[in-house]
Design a protein around this motif. Structure first.
Motif, mmCIF file in Angstrom:
data_model
loop_
_atom_site.group_PDB
_atom_site.id
_atom_site.type_symbol
_atom_site.label_atom_id
_atom_site.label_comp_id
_atom_site.label_asym_id
_atom_site.label_seq_id
_atom_site.Cartn_x
_atom_site.Cartn_y
_atom_site.Cartn_z
ATOM 1 N N PHE A 207 -3.085 4.687 8.427
ATOM 2 C CA PHE A 207 -2.095 5.166 9.325
ATOM 3 C C PHE A 207 -0.827 5.289 9.262
ATOM 4 C CE2 PHE A 207 -5.990 3.159 11.080
ATOM 5 C CZ PHE A 207 -6.440 3.862 11.789
ATOM 6 N N GLY A 208 -0.830 6.683 8.592
ATOM 7 C CA GLY A 208 1.070 6.839 8.176
ATOM 8 C C GLY A 208 1.772 6.739 9.504
ATOM 9 N N ALA A 209 2.836 7.082 8.685
ATOM 10 C CA ALA A 209 4.351 6.888 10.314
ATOM 11 C C ALA A 209 3.932 6.983 11.412
ATOM 12 C CB ALA A 209 5.552 6.881 9.395
ATOM 13 N N SER A 210 3.522 8.797 11.426
ATOM 14 C CA SER A 210 3.516 9.299 12.483
ATOM 15 C C SER A 210 1.771 9.435 13.244
ATOM 16 C CB SER A 210 3.350 10.840 11.893
ATOM 17 O OG SER A 210 2.183 10.970 11.541
ATOM 18 N N GLU A 211 1.942 9.406 14.947
ATOM 19 C CA GLU A 211 0.497 9.412 15.015
ATOM 20 C C GLU A 211 -0.616 10.037 14.932
ATOM 21 O OE1 GLU A 211 0.604 9.147 19.551
ATOM 22 O OE2 GLU A 211 2.742 8.474 19.124
ATOM 23 N N ASP A 212 -0.521 10.902 14.432
ATOM 24 C CA ASP A 212 -1.255 12.173 13.749
ATOM 25 C C ASP A 212 -1.572 12.169 12.314
ATOM 26 O OD1 ASP A 212 1.294 13.147 13.124
ATOM 27 O OD2 ASP A 212 -0.227 15.288 14.020
ATOM 28 N N ALA A 213 -1.205 10.953 12.186
ATOM 29 C CA ALA A 213 -1.156 10.719 10.455
ATOM 30 C C ALA A 213 -2.490 9.744 10.052
ATOM 31 C CB ALA A 213 -0.191 10.251 9.673
ATOM 32 N N VAL A 214 -3.910 9.844 10.565
ATOM 33 C CA VAL A 214 -4.807 8.851 10.272
ATOM 34 C C VAL A 214 -5.702 9.340 9.265
ATOM 35 C CG1 VAL A 214 -6.389 7.444 11.287
ATOM 36 C CG2 VAL A 214 -4.628 8.236 12.780
ATOM 37 N N GLU A 215 -6.122 8.759 8.490
ATOM 38 C CA GLU A 215 -6.478 9.802 7.217
ATOM 39 C C GLU A 215 -7.853 8.337 6.754
ATOM 40 O OE1 GLU A 215 -6.755 9.620 2.213
ATOM 41 O OE2 GLU A 215 -4.263 10.385 3.985
ATOM 42 N N GLU A 216 -8.977 8.995 6.800
ATOM 43 C CA GLU A 216 -10.285 8.252 5.969
ATOM 44 C C GLU A 216 -9.908 8.170 4.710
ATOM 45 O OE1 GLU A 216 -13.953 6.524 6.527
ATOM 46 O OE2 GLU A 216 -12.627 7.448 8.584
ATOM 47 N N TYR A 217 -10.163 6.788 3.989
ATOM 48 C CA TYR A 217 -10.089 6.277 2.989
ATOM 49 C C TYR A 217 -11.567 6.585 2.305
ATOM 50 C CZ TYR A 217 -9.864 3.449 -1.138
ATOM 51 O OH TYR A 217 -9.428 3.265 -2.982
ATOM 52 N N GLU A 218 -11.131 7.485 0.991
ATOM 53 C CA GLU A 218 -12.918 6.941 0.821
ATOM 54 C C GLU A 218 -12.949 6.893 -1.162
ATOM 55 O OE1 GLU A 218 -13.726 11.612 1.744
ATOM 56 O OE2 GLU A 218 -14.053 11.360 3.379
ATOM 57 N N PHE B 53 -3.635 3.168 -3.905
ATOM 58 C CA PHE B 53 -3.605 4.595 -3.392
ATOM 59 C C PHE B 53 -2.334 4.145 -2.484
ATOM 60 C CE2 PHE B 53 -5.279 5.221 1.413
ATOM 61 C CZ PHE B 53 -5.001 5.994 1.826
ATOM 62 N N VAL B 54 -1.667 2.583 -2.132
ATOM 63 C CA VAL B 54 -1.207 2.416 -1.085
ATOM 64 C C VAL B 54 -0.009 2.405 -2.484
ATOM 65 C CG1 VAL B 54 -0.328 0.618 -0.265
ATOM 66 C CG2 VAL B 54 -2.706 0.992 -0.087
ATOM 67 N N ASN B 55 0.138 3.002 -2.989
ATOM 68 C CA ASN B 55 1.531 3.055 -4.008
ATOM 69 C C ASN B 55 1.692 4.225 -3.961
ATOM 70 O OD1 ASN B 55 2.343 0.542 -5.158
ATOM 71 N ND2 ASN B 55 0.879 0.042 -7.000
ATOM 72 N N GLU B 56 0.731 5.278 -3.769
ATOM 73 C CA GLU B 56 0.655 6.060 -3.829
ATOM 74 C C GLU B 56 1.345 7.407 -2.265
ATOM 75 O OE1 GLU B 56 -1.788 10.226 -3.851
ATOM 76 O OE2 GLU B 56 -2.323 9.107 -5.350
ATOM 77 N N LYS B 57 1.370 6.132 -1.414
ATOM 78 C CA LYS B 57 1.503 6.440 -0.124
ATOM 79 C C LYS B 57 2.738 6.498 0.049
ATOM 80 C CE LYS B 57 -2.578 9.246 1.608
ATOM 81 N NZ LYS B 57 -2.425 9.814 2.078
ATOM 82 N N VAL B 58 2.942 5.261 -0.348
ATOM 83 C CA VAL B 58 4.059 5.294 0.131
ATOM 84 C C VAL B 58 5.494 5.075 -0.904
ATOM 85 C CG1 VAL B 58 3.366 2.782 1.812
ATOM 86 C CG2 VAL B 58 4.313 2.225 -0.470
ATOM 87 N N GLY B 59 5.453 5.510 -2.423
ATOM 88 C CA GLY B 59 5.871 5.201 -3.136
ATOM 89 C C GLY B 59 6.083 4.228 -3.875
ATOM 90 N N ALA B 60 5.323 3.191 -3.421
ATOM 91 C CA ALA B 60 5.857 1.832 -4.281
ATOM 92 C C ALA B 60 5.432 1.923 -5.944
ATOM 93 C CB ALA B 60 5.430 0.377 -3.284
ATOM 94 N N SER B 61 5.698 0.769 -6.713
ATOM 95 C CA SER B 61 5.452 0.135 -7.790
ATOM 96 C C SER B 61 5.024 -0.636 -8.057
ATOM 97 C CB SER B 61 6.088 1.053 -8.655
ATOM 98 O OG SER B 61 7.544 0.111 -8.253
ATOM 99 N N VAL B 62 4.009 -1.538 -6.895
ATOM 100 C CA VAL B 62 2.866 -2.536 -7.136
ATOM 101 C C VAL B 62 1.908 -2.514 -8.314
ATOM 102 C CG1 VAL B 62 1.335 -4.449 -5.862
ATOM 103 C CG2 VAL B 62 3.758 -3.525 -4.457
ATOM 104 N N THR B 63 1.774 -3.702 -9.331
ATOM 105 C CA THR B 63 0.954 -3.572 -10.065
ATOM 106 C C THR B 63 0.507 -5.078 -9.689
ATOM 107 O OG1 THR B 63 2.493 -5.645 -11.500
ATOM 108 C CG2 THR B 63 2.733 -3.102 -12.149
ATOM 109 N N LEU B 64 -0.976 -5.019 -10.957
ATOM 110 C CA LEU B 64 -1.595 -5.768 -10.849
ATOM 111 C C LEU B 64 -1.868 -6.837 -12.152
ATOM 112 C CD1 LEU B 64 -5.411 -3.826 -10.148
ATOM 113 C CD2 LEU B 64 -4.135 -5.538 -8.903
ATOM 114 N N THR C 53 -11.883 -1.371 -5.596
ATOM 115 C CA THR C 53 -11.464 -2.545 -5.849
ATOM 116 C C THR C 53 -10.133 -2.167 -5.971
ATOM 117 O OG1 THR C 53 -10.787 -0.894 -7.667
ATOM 118 C CG2 THR C 53 -13.304 -1.653 -7.856
ATOM 119 N N LEU C 54 -9.795 -3.813 -5.790
ATOM 120 C CA LEU C 54 -7.909 -4.188 -6.156
ATOM 121 C C LEU C 54 -7.340 -3.299 -6.004
ATOM 122 C CD1 LEU C 54 -5.850 -6.168 -4.033
ATOM 123 C CD2 LEU C 54 -5.436 -7.995 -5.913
#
Length: 133
Positions: free
Chosen positions: A53-64, A75-86, A68-69
């Motif tokens: 669910f993106g920031a705008s109301e119509d930004a709902v995307e099925e994750y396919e 995926f989340v890093n790409e969506k929000v421009g983060a660089s969380v590492t494992l 795995t973690l």
């Protein structure tokens, strides 16, 4: 769904994903039992269903993507421009969630069997004997 084996398998990965992004103001990792809750305009056809669910109301995307973690963090890093590492501990979460090969069939419907009712398609594509979510 609390009874879903795939949901149970994903649970520790999902919990760890939430921990990885904890404290980031622009990310909320949430889970919902769609057998007990309904959302207008959101269709759930299988379990687990992952949606972004993106920031705008119509930004709902099925994750396919992968379950795995590593895949989910990327995926989340790409969506929000983060660089969380494992970490090594994170990789252990993925390894622990891998299904054991012993006794598992490679193909086939995992939902077949005595614990699951037969699928009957009624008129106009409605399912008989199943509640609509």
């Amino acid at each position: 769904a609390p009874w879903c084996g795939h949901c149970k398998q994903l649970a520790p990965i999902w919990d760890r994903l939430g921990e990885k992004f904890e404290g980031m103001d622009n990310v909320v990792i949430a889970k919902m039992d769609s057998t007990a809750n309904e959302l207008d305009d959101i269709q759930i056809e299988s379990f687990p269903t992952l949606k972004w669910f993106g920031a705008s109301e119509d930004a709902v995307e099925e994750y396919e993507g992968g379950r795995t973690l590593k895949d989910l963090v990327a995926f989340v890093n790409e969506k929000v421009g983060a660089s969380v590492t494992l970490t090594v501990e994170d990789e252990a979460v993925d390894a622990a969630a891998e299904p054991e090969d012993e006794g598992m069939e490679e193909e086939g419907d995992p939902y077949e069997g005595e614990d699951y009712g037969e699928y009957d398609e009624g008129e106009e594509g409605e399912e008989e004997g199943h509640d609509e979510l």
